[in-house]
Design a protein around this motif. Structure first.
Motif, mmCIF file in Angstrom:
data_model
loop_
_atom_site.group_PDB
_atom_site.id
_atom_site.type_symbol
_atom_site.label_atom_id
_atom_site.label_comp_id
_atom_site.label_asym_id
_atom_site.label_seq_id
_atom_site.Cartn_x
_atom_site.Cartn_y
_atom_site.Cartn_z
ATOM 1 N N LYS A 196 1.219 -3.492 -6.342
ATOM 2 C CA LYS A 196 1.965 -3.464 -5.087
ATOM 3 C C LYS A 196 1.295 -2.607 -4.015
ATOM 4 O O LYS A 196 1.265 -2.978 -2.834
ATOM 5 N N ARG A 197 0.780 -1.468 -4.396
ATOM 6 C CA ARG A 197 0.171 -0.581 -3.402
ATOM 7 C C ARG A 197 -1.054 -1.229 -2.759
ATOM 8 O O ARG A 197 -1.226 -1.204 -1.541
ATOM 9 N N ALA A 210 0.114 -4.146 -0.566
ATOM 10 C CA ALA A 210 0.701 -3.678 0.699
ATOM 11 C C ALA A 210 -0.376 -3.300 1.694
ATOM 12 O O ALA A 210 -0.297 -3.639 2.880
ATOM 13 N N LEU A 229 6.959 -4.316 1.512
ATOM 14 C CA LEU A 229 6.370 -3.360 0.562
ATOM 15 C C LEU A 229 6.145 -2.001 1.208
ATOM 16 O O LEU A 229 5.279 -1.235 0.787
ATOM 17 N N LYS A 230 6.928 -1.676 2.230
ATOM 18 C CA LYS A 230 6.683 -0.462 3.025
ATOM 19 C C LYS A 230 6.771 0.825 2.215
ATOM 20 O O LYS A 230 6.164 1.831 2.583
ATOM 21 N N SER A 231 7.500 0.796 1.104
ATOM 22 C CA SER A 231 7.595 2.014 0.289
ATOM 23 C C SER A 231 6.253 2.404 -0.316
ATOM 24 O O SER A 231 6.075 3.534 -0.775
ATOM 25 N N TYR A 232 5.304 1.478 -0.308
ATOM 26 C CA TYR A 232 3.973 1.756 -0.853
ATOM 27 C C TYR A 232 2.974 2.149 0.235
ATOM 28 O O TYR A 232 1.788 2.371 -0.054
ATOM 29 N N LYS A 251 3.827 6.376 6.244
ATOM 30 C CA LYS A 251 4.841 6.190 7.277
ATOM 31 C C LYS A 251 4.235 5.692 8.585
ATOM 32 O O LYS A 251 4.795 4.818 9.253
ATOM 33 N N THR A 258 3.646 1.927 8.464
ATOM 34 C CA THR A 258 4.854 1.112 8.563
ATOM 35 C C THR A 258 5.414 1.138 9.980
ATOM 36 O O THR A 258 5.934 0.128 10.462
#
Length: 375
Positions: free
Chosen positions: A158-159, A162, A194-197, A200, A203
């Protein structure tokens, strides 16, 4: 040889070699196997002078074009799906010849299917051989990049997915084709999902600003006097032993975030005069060291660097004024020829000289300037 006869031959081949692998017949010319994130499609095609068997890779997102390619009789060249030829027969051939050739390639077909039966295996195949990316992911560079990130996503990476989606969302904004625009928007949406990966600041950049937000953003500089530019450059006191013309210009970029045609408003010779006027000793030292190292005149090289920036701005602005289909492709040679003809026709000899000095590689820098103008 007719379609019905070949459909019968393929039906026998399907029952013997494909059904045991989990394939199902979807049409007389297609068999498919549904896997996680994509489908493998076996397709045959018969024309008056040829018979073909191929594997297509259809990814489960809206950009995928495998089905439209499968429905076409034209030479397959998918933008955002995979296509691997297995068998190609030309000329006149008999029923027995088709049966024989199909049986002779069934091991090749099975190996191809097994090596690519998961997104993890597709990622491995592309990493081992980058040319496999075109065959498995798509002929268009942006489509191929999107599918690679997509495979990463489904593989649980995922990272990495993203990051690739986020990078792709801002790629080649000078390419304004419908397909490129759709790829960037789809990549942006998946990156946000997938912004949690992501960091800031990344995003925040992905979220489109509202008109109110855009109004609050600082205005980039259109024109700054040569006196002010010289002051900014001199103030940093670069070591005369290591300074470069490009470093002077980078100071300006960092300080003022130049607008689309900033450099075109700069008088290169006047900027050099201002530098010499404000710090004559420093500039004399810089020129002496530059000449001593066999580099010629620092002042002349600085003027040339500015004019190169002006050339990039002029070219980017003109190309962006054209209908998008003329410059939306990624063929730098075609864009070079287009710009070269324009400069010759308008007898813009100075700009023509800069284009011919750098050749086709100049188009890459011009594309970067186009992206900046559109960002």
């Amino acid at each position: 040889m007719n379609q019905q006869t070949v459909a019968g031959i393929f039906s026998e081949f399907f029952e013997t070699h494909l059904a045991p692998l989990g394939f199902v017949r979807s049409t007389p010319t297609l068999a498919e196997r549904v896997l996680t994130g994509f489908k493998q499609i076996i397709r045959w095609n018969l024309t008056a002078s040829s018979f073909d068997l191929s594997v297509q890779y259809s990814y489960t997102h809206d950009l995928d074009d495998a089905l439209s390619i499968a429905a076409s009789d034209e030479e397959p060249n998918p933008d955002c799906s995979g296509y691997v030829p297995i068998l190609h027969m030309r000329g006149s051939f008999t029923e027995d010849a088709i049966k024989s050739d199909l049986n002779s390639v069934h091991r090749k077909l099975r190996n191809t299917l097994n090596r690519t039966q998961s997104v993890d295996k597709i990622i491995t195949a592309v990493n081992d051989d980058m040319t496999a990316g075109v065959r498995l992911l798509g002929h268009d560079p942006m489509g191929m990049s999107f599918n690679y990130a997509y495979c990463m996503d489904f593989a649980g990476k995922k990272r990495e997915a993203a990051k690739r989606y986020a990078d792709l969302s801002g790629l080649r904004r000078s390419n304004r084709s419908v397909f490129a625009t759709r790829v960037r928007e789809a990549a942006r949406e998946r990156a946000i999902a997938l912004k949690s990966y992501l960091p800031k600041d990344v995003t925040e950049h992905l979220v489109k600003p509202t008109p109110t937000d855009a109004a609050r953003q600082s205005i980039v500089a259109d024109a700054i006097s040569e006196t002010e530019l010289a002051k900014r450059i001199i103030a940093l006191g670069f070591n005369p032993e290591t300074v470069l013309p490009g470093l002077f210009l980078e100071v300006v970029v960092q300080a003022y975030s130049p607008a689309t045609t900033f450099w075109f408003n700069v008088d290169a010779e006047r900027l050099v005069s201002e530098l010499e006027s404000q710090q004559p000793t420093y500039m004399a030292t810089v020129n002496r060291i530059w000449a001593k190292d066999g580099c010629g005149s620092f002042n002349e090289d600085l003027v040339n660097a500015i004019r190169t920036k002006q050339f990039d701005e002029y070219s980017a602005k003109w190309l962006l004024s054209l209908p998008q289909e003329k410059v939306s492709n990624d063929d730098d040679h075609e864009v070079y020829d287009l710009l070269h003809r324009h400069l010759k026709r308008t007898r813009n000899l100075e700009m023509l000289r800069y284009l011919e000095l750098d050749g086709v590689k100049a188009i890459g820098y011009i594309r970067d300037r186009m992206d900046l103008m559109l960002s």
